[in-house]
Enzyme design. Sequence first.
Site, PDB file in Angstrom:
ATOM      1  N   VAL A  93      24.834  14.536  -6.867  1.00 48.75           N
ATOM      2  CA  VAL A  93      25.173  13.973  -5.615  1.00 48.75           C
ATOM      3  C   VAL A  93      26.133  12.767  -6.028  1.00 48.75           C
ATOM      4  O   VAL A  93      27.148  12.587  -5.504  1.00 48.75           O
ATOM      5  CB  VAL A  93      23.985  13.195  -5.049  1.00 48.75           C
ATOM      6  CG1 VAL A  93      24.593  12.636  -3.497  1.00 48.75           C
ATOM      7  CG2 VAL A  93      23.014  14.636  -4.400  1.00 48.75           C
ATOM      8  N   LEU A  94      25.923  11.813  -6.799  1.00 46.68           N
ATOM      9  CA  LEU A  94      26.918  10.864  -7.170  1.00 46.68           C
ATOM     10  C   LEU A  94      28.077  11.325  -7.869  1.00 46.68           C
ATOM     11  O   LEU A  94      29.200  10.950  -7.484  1.00 46.68           O
ATOM     12  CB  LEU A  94      26.154   9.875  -8.508  1.00 46.68           C
ATOM     13  CG  LEU A  94      26.963   8.846  -8.909  1.00 46.68           C
ATOM     14  CD1 LEU A  94      27.474   7.880  -7.717  1.00 46.68           C
ATOM     15  CD2 LEU A  94      26.212   7.953  -9.955  1.00 46.68           C
ATOM     16  N   THR A  95      28.158  12.429  -8.638  1.00 45.81           N
ATOM     17  CA  THR A  95      29.178  12.915  -8.971  1.00 45.81           C
ATOM     18  C   THR A  95      30.169  13.474  -7.980  1.00 45.81           C
ATOM     19  O   THR A  95      31.285  13.128  -8.168  1.00 45.81           O
ATOM     20  CB  THR A  95      29.095  14.025 -10.169  1.00 45.81           C
ATOM     21  OG1 THR A  95      28.231  13.427 -11.362  1.00 45.81           O
ATOM     22  CG2 THR A  95      30.137  14.431 -10.725  1.00 45.81           C
ATOM     23  N   SER A 118      25.852  -2.714  -9.887  1.00 48.31           N
ATOM     24  CA  SER A 118      24.431  -3.056 -10.192  1.00 48.31           C
ATOM     25  C   SER A 118      23.881  -2.643 -11.524  1.00 48.31           C
ATOM     26  O   SER A 118      22.976  -3.365 -12.125  1.00 48.31           O
ATOM     27  CB  SER A 118      23.697  -2.327  -8.888  1.00 48.31           C
ATOM     28  OG  SER A 118      23.723  -0.869  -9.188  1.00 48.31           O
ATOM     29  N   TYR A 123      28.963   3.846 -14.651  1.00 50.49           N
ATOM     30  CA  TYR A 123      30.096   4.338 -14.133  1.00 50.49           C
ATOM     31  C   TYR A 123      31.157   4.331 -15.249  1.00 50.49           C
ATOM     32  O   TYR A 123      32.271   4.754 -15.118  1.00 50.49           O
ATOM     33  CB  TYR A 123      30.726   3.038 -13.273  1.00 50.49           C
ATOM     34  CG  TYR A 123      30.046   2.980 -11.910  1.00 50.49           C
ATOM     35  CD1 TYR A 123      30.417   3.679 -10.949  1.00 50.49           C
ATOM     36  CD2 TYR A 123      28.978   1.906 -11.856  1.00 50.49           C
ATOM     37  CE1 TYR A 123      29.612   3.697  -9.591  1.00 50.49           C
ATOM     38  CE2 TYR A 123      28.197   1.723 -10.637  1.00 50.49           C
ATOM     39  CZ  TYR A 123      28.649   2.688  -9.550  1.00 50.49           C
ATOM     40  OH  TYR A 123      27.829   2.545  -8.403  1.00 50.49           O
ATOM     41  N   PHE A 409      31.598  -7.491  -3.501  1.00 45.96           N
ATOM     42  CA  PHE A 409      31.998  -6.834  -2.357  1.00 45.96           C
ATOM     43  C   PHE A 409      31.090  -5.586  -2.416  1.00 45.96           C
ATOM     44  O   PHE A 409      31.465  -4.556  -1.441  1.00 45.96           O
ATOM     45  CB  PHE A 409      33.535  -6.298  -2.470  1.00 45.96           C
ATOM     46  CG  PHE A 409      33.821  -5.745  -3.586  1.00 45.96           C
ATOM     47  CD1 PHE A 409      33.908  -4.550  -3.945  1.00 45.96           C
ATOM     48  CD2 PHE A 409      34.525  -6.622  -4.530  1.00 45.96           C
ATOM     49  CE1 PHE A 409      34.398  -4.038  -5.142  1.00 45.96           C
ATOM     50  CE2 PHE A 409      35.105  -6.106  -6.075  1.00 45.96           C
ATOM     51  CZ  PHE A 409      34.909  -4.782  -6.065  1.00 45.96           C
TER      52      PHE A 409
END
Length: 409
Positions: A93-95, A118, A123, A409
């Site tokens: 999902v992240l990829t 976080s 990353y 942000f």
Amino acid sequence: MTVELRALEPGQWDNWYGKLERAFGSAREPAEERALWQGLTEFERSIAAWDEDEVVGTAGAFSFGLSVPGGPVVPAAGVTMVSVASTHRRRGVLTSMMRRQLDDVRQRGEPLAVLTASEPGIYGRFGYGVASEQLRLEIDTARVRLALPEGVDGVRLRFVTQEEGRDACEEVYARLVAGRPGMLERRPGWERLPTLHPEEAREGSGALLCVLAEAEGEVRGYTRYAMKAQWGPQGPDGTVVLRDLEALDPVVYAALWRYLFGLDLTSKLVARNRPADEALLHLVSDARRCRPSTRDGLFVRPLDVSAALEARKYTAPVDVVLEVTDPFCPWNEGRWRLSGDSKGAVCGRTADPADLALSVRELGSAYLGGFSLSSLARAGRVRELRGGALTEASVAFRSDVAPWVAHGF
């Protein structure tokens, strides 16, 4: 399992943000904070990953201008609000969200993507390299003294409400952006973020206070802070919790620090995010009692190697061929000749032999000038292929001022 990625619709925001809150293990944020982030959300740049009728992943981006070495402000995507439901981890999902997001950044013509992480280990595989640090200070103001420059007594300090001081503070901040790499050019709406201080998130401190510093009738600096009252057996032992301190010259800068050091009923000052080259450490009598510590700050990901390298300036002449690897964004792979100096640069593809070999992640780490190519080479992450090329490029890439992002942000 089939997960579908869709652009976020305004009516879905509360559900989407709620899944982000759950992924970060926190209770629902204060209403004031939620309202701010909802107002800042760029829906066309926000992704929801759906498993049937359930949101299982979130990702977004803000449209920023990022200051780079030499003063230019470059369009950059501020990656934010990334999460994957614990029920859907290790399923791509992240990829898939990173793939869609970076393709979109490229299509928009933004040469850079940036984020604050976080968990820093996430990353790197997507090409992000840590490019700046933030300094934390816990200062024993009862024992540390300041060596002040002449003229400090001529600085006028005055309290204002957050609303009264907002425009003046934003003007000072805006004047500082080009002078330090890594700072974000605040777009409309972002002026509310530095004053956000909901009562539910104060951790025992009081209201956020704002003090303007004036010299010769002009606002030339400001500080925002809160006070946490504490009492011990010997009496008052309160803490000053610093949010912001910005100044246009050394005298006003020193005057603001003197003010914070001298606040009644306090003996400690905590600053959680200051530049790595914080000048205060050259004013104090004992830097050890300031308990300085650093952590990663901004991560940078070049999306267009040529445009990114041409956007910044270089502290010394450089003419070097870079062999760049970038499996996640293969359009960046290959050899690039960079020729530049303090006035500007050109960068284009070349068939000439490579002088240095590195991945796009290392290029991101060196891009703002906070980490040297030489130090990355000593870690085995940059390879020198032509003698002398490493020193030449490392000197050229460095910034005289440490890169720093003033807020998240």
